[in-house]
Design a protein around this motif. Structure first.
Motif, short mmCIF file in Angstrom:
data_model
loop_
_atom_site.label_atom_id
_atom_site.label_comp_id
_atom_site.label_asym_id
_atom_site.label_seq_id
_atom_site.Cartn_x
_atom_site.Cartn_y
_atom_site.Cartn_z
N ILE A 37 41.21 39.63 55.70
CA ILE A 37 40.27 40.75 55.62
C ILE A 37 39.68 40.83 54.21
CG2 ILE A 37 40.05 43.26 55.88
CD1 ILE A 37 40.80 41.87 58.48
N ASP A 38 38.38 41.08 54.14
CA ASP A 38 37.71 41.30 52.86
C ASP A 38 38.24 42.60 52.26
OD1 ASP A 38 35.52 42.56 51.12
OD2 ASP A 38 34.77 40.50 51.39
N THR A 39 38.67 42.55 51.01
CA THR A 39 39.28 43.73 50.39
C THR A 39 38.29 44.85 50.13
OG1 THR A 39 39.04 42.70 48.23
CG2 THR A 39 41.17 42.47 49.32
N GLU A 40 37.02 44.53 50.00
CA GLU A 40 36.02 45.56 49.70
C GLU A 40 35.41 46.15 50.98
OE1 GLU A 40 33.12 44.21 46.89
OE2 GLU A 40 34.67 43.55 45.47
N THR A 41 34.98 45.27 51.88
CA THR A 41 34.29 45.75 53.07
C THR A 41 35.22 45.94 54.27
OG1 THR A 41 33.80 43.51 53.87
CG2 THR A 41 32.19 44.53 52.37
N HIS A 42 36.40 45.37 54.18
CA HIS A 42 37.38 45.39 55.27
C HIS A 42 36.89 44.64 56.51
CE1 HIS A 42 39.85 48.04 52.91
NE2 HIS A 42 38.83 48.85 52.75
N ASP A 43 35.91 43.76 56.32
CA ASP A 43 35.45 42.92 57.41
C ASP A 43 36.37 41.71 57.54
OD1 ASP A 43 33.24 44.51 57.93
OD2 ASP A 43 31.94 43.40 56.55
N PRO A 44 36.56 41.23 58.75
CA PRO A 44 37.37 40.01 58.91
C PRO A 44 36.63 38.79 58.36
CG PRO A 44 36.54 40.79 61.03
CD PRO A 44 36.13 41.79 60.02
N LEU A 45 37.35 37.98 57.60
CA LEU A 45 36.77 36.77 57.02
C LEU A 45 37.20 35.53 57.77
CD1 LEU A 45 37.39 37.55 53.24
CD2 LEU A 45 35.25 37.83 54.52
N ASP A 46 38.42 35.55 58.28
CA ASP A 46 38.95 34.38 58.94
C ASP A 46 40.07 34.82 59.89
OD1 ASP A 46 39.25 31.71 59.56
OD2 ASP A 46 40.50 31.24 57.82
N VAL A 47 40.32 33.99 60.88
CA VAL A 47 41.40 34.26 61.82
C VAL A 47 42.18 32.95 62.00
CG1 VAL A 47 40.00 33.75 63.86
CG2 VAL A 47 41.98 35.24 64.07
N GLY A 48 43.46 33.08 62.14
CA GLY A 48 44.30 31.89 62.32
C GLY A 48 45.60 32.26 62.99
N MET A 49 46.37 31.25 63.32
CA MET A 49 47.66 31.46 63.97
C MET A 49 48.74 31.48 62.90
SD MET A 49 46.76 31.72 67.05
CE MET A 49 48.30 31.74 67.89
N TYR A 50 49.69 32.41 63.06
CA TYR A 50 50.83 32.51 62.15
C TYR A 50 51.81 31.39 62.49
CZ TYR A 50 54.95 34.35 59.83
OH TYR A 50 56.06 34.49 59.04
N GLN A 51 52.21 30.63 61.49
CA GLN A 51 53.17 29.55 61.69
C GLN A 51 54.59 30.09 61.58
OE1 GLN A 51 52.88 25.90 61.51
NE2 GLN A 51 50.71 25.89 61.93
#
Length: 82
Positions: A49-63
């Motif tokens: 998550i972008d710390t300023e806008t709180h928009d998602p920047l990337d998504v991935g799977m937790y290993q």
């Protein structure tokens, strides 16, 4: 903890103890599964998550790592013990 376990050149007492605990956890897990325990693991999704806008920047799977399973086994053992 996982990095210590995965580094063969690390022979410190702490690392060797972690490796011993990991072997024990694997044995406990195998025993549980052999006795018919359910495996309810489902994939976890992680968002960056972008710390300023709180928009998602990337998504991935937790290993999930061996050390995650190690902690899980000892938490289950503690629950069964009490």
């Amino acid at each position: 903890a996982q990095a210590r376990i995965d580094t063969p050149s690390d022979t410190s007492e702490l690392t060797e103890n972690l490796r011993t605990l990991n072997r024990l956890a694997k044995s406990l897990r195998k025993g549980r599964l052999d006795r018919g325990a359910l495996t309810l693991a489902s994939p976890e999704v992680r968002f960056q998550i972008d710390t300023e806008t709180h928009d998602p920047l990337d998504v991935g799977m937790y290993q999930v790592k061996e050390t995650n399973h190690m902690v899980e086994e000892f938490m289950l053992l503690a629950n069964v013990t009490v």
